[in-house]
Enzyme design. Structure first.
Site, PDB file in Angstrom:
ATOM      1  N   ASP A 138       7.697   8.341  21.375  1.00 30.94           N
ATOM      2  CA  ASP A 138       6.848   9.177  22.228  1.00 30.94           C
ATOM      3  C   ASP A 138       5.509   8.509  22.523  1.00 30.94           C
ATOM      4  O   ASP A 138       4.644   8.441  21.657  1.00 30.94           O
ATOM      5  CB  ASP A 138       6.613  10.526  21.533  1.00 30.94           C
ATOM      6  CG  ASP A 138       5.736  11.464  22.355  1.00 30.94           C
ATOM      7  OD1 ASP A 138       5.633  11.258  23.581  1.00 30.94           O
ATOM      8  OD2 ASP A 138       5.155  12.397  21.768  1.00 30.94           O
ATOM      9  N   ASP A 155       4.358   8.852  29.818  1.00 27.03           N
ATOM     10  CA  ASP A 155       4.720   9.540  28.584  1.00 27.03           C
ATOM     11  C   ASP A 155       6.237   9.611  28.403  1.00 27.03           C
ATOM     12  O   ASP A 155       6.904  10.447  29.012  1.00 27.03           O
ATOM     13  CB  ASP A 155       4.116  10.954  28.611  1.00 27.03           C
ATOM     14  CG  ASP A 155       4.506  11.789  27.397  1.00 27.03           C
ATOM     15  OD1 ASP A 155       5.088  11.233  26.452  1.00 27.03           O
ATOM     16  OD2 ASP A 155       4.233  13.005  27.407  1.00 27.03           O
TER      17      ASP A 155
END
Length: 330
Positions: A6, A199
């Site tokens: 992440d 992201d």
């Protein structure tokens, strides 16, 4: 343990107790090297959250960087909408900057610890290969995370770099959007409201409300299809076609223009319909259903996995820039 990569958060955390949606967990009592710091930590994501305890332990990485390294690790004791049914991972690896680390930026991130101890260059890169594969289902839709460098076999052509505006998320600057080659003609502040970030932990391409509405209108205008129900655009309904049809030819490509390193220029990344009209599941013998891979957001434009799956993305922290190159696996 399998770990979700992440780039939109900064804590390394793994399941520390059994959870109905997780196949295995880290039992700290069985680790002779684990040290608890006794500090409680809670991390909230745009979806889901967890609470746990901060500690340190020694990790090894199966391929590549040999040796073992001491890193901060949070063990997740309680969570909500975080581990979901059917997920194949047991924790999360936050690769953003220490500014986002919880409970404070003094918690050294996994990657910072690795750069310091293994003395690798301060750069990592990510090739995600899930595009065009049903979201649930078998088959390998893996990819590569390269720590400390760039792997030439993972991309074709050139790498184009855009500056990182602020080191917390990987915040970049978007100059314009085009749908089917037509400029949306919005003020560029709208595209960056109130930030634009890269992201990998966000599934879709998320657009600020105003931009989202303009994009949906432009796609509806330029696509070769009958009226679509509004539920398709908002994500509450799927669209289905005969299995023999490939609906991608009906949709336009999207282009996102990013500021180039040479700040007087820009470059574009093009998002083909194969990335944003996503196969989900077949119905019966002859129908294949798709979802819209773009959604609206209240506080950011998020270049999520939907877009990243088309590219090899380089997070060059040493030179404060993010690079994009075409990925052969997409």
């Amino acid at each position: 343990l399998n770990i979700l990569v992440d780039t939109g958060s900064s804590n390394f955390a793994v399941a520390g107790v059994p959870d109905p949606d997780v196949t295995s967990y880290f039992n700290t009592k069985l680790s002779s090297t684990y040290k608890s710091q006794g500090i409680d930590v809670t991390v909230k994501y745009s979806q889901g959250s967890w609470t746990g305890v901060l500690g340190t332990d020694v990790i090894t990485i199966p391929k590549g960087i040999y040796g073992s390294y001491t890193i901060n690790i949070a063990t997740i004791l309680e969570s909500e909408n975080f581990f979901l049914p059917g997920v194949k991972w047991h924790g999360i690896l936050g690769l953003a900057y220490d500014a986002l680390a919880k409970p404070s930026s003094s918690v050294e991130t996994f990657f910072d610890s690795l750069v310091r101890q293994a003395k690798i260059p301060n750069i990592f890169s990510l090739q995600m290969c899930g595009a065009g594969l049903p979201v649930s289902g078998s088959g390998t839709n893996g990819g590569s995370l390269v720590l400390g460098g760039i792997e030439p076999s993972l991309y074709k052509g050139d790498i184009w770099y855009t500056p990182i505006k602020e080191e917390w998320y990987y915040q970049v600057e978007i100059l314009k959007l085009e749908v089917g080659g037509q400029n949306l003609e919005l003020d560029c502040r709208e595209y960056n409201a109130d930030k634009a970030i890269v992201d990998s932990g966000t599934t879709l391409l998320r657009l600020p409300q105003k931009v989202f509405s303009a994009v949906v209108q432009a796609i509806a205008r330029t696509s070769l299809i009958q009226e679509f129900s509004s539920g398709f655009w908002t994500g509450s309904q799927l669209a289905c076609w005969d299995k023999t049809e490939r609906p991608w030819s009906l949709f336009p490509k999207l282009s996102i223009y990013l500021r180039d390193e040479n700040s007087s220029r820009s470059f574009r990344i093009s998002i083909l319909p194969q990335l944003y009209i996503q196969p989900i599941l077949g119905i019966g013998e002859n129908l294949q259903c798709y979802r819209f891979g773009i959604s609206s957001s209240t506080n950011a434009l998020v270049i999520g996995a939907t877009v990243m799956e088309g590219f090899y993305v380089i997070f060059d922290r040493a030179q404060r820039r993010v690079g994009f190159a075409v990925s052969p696996c997409a």
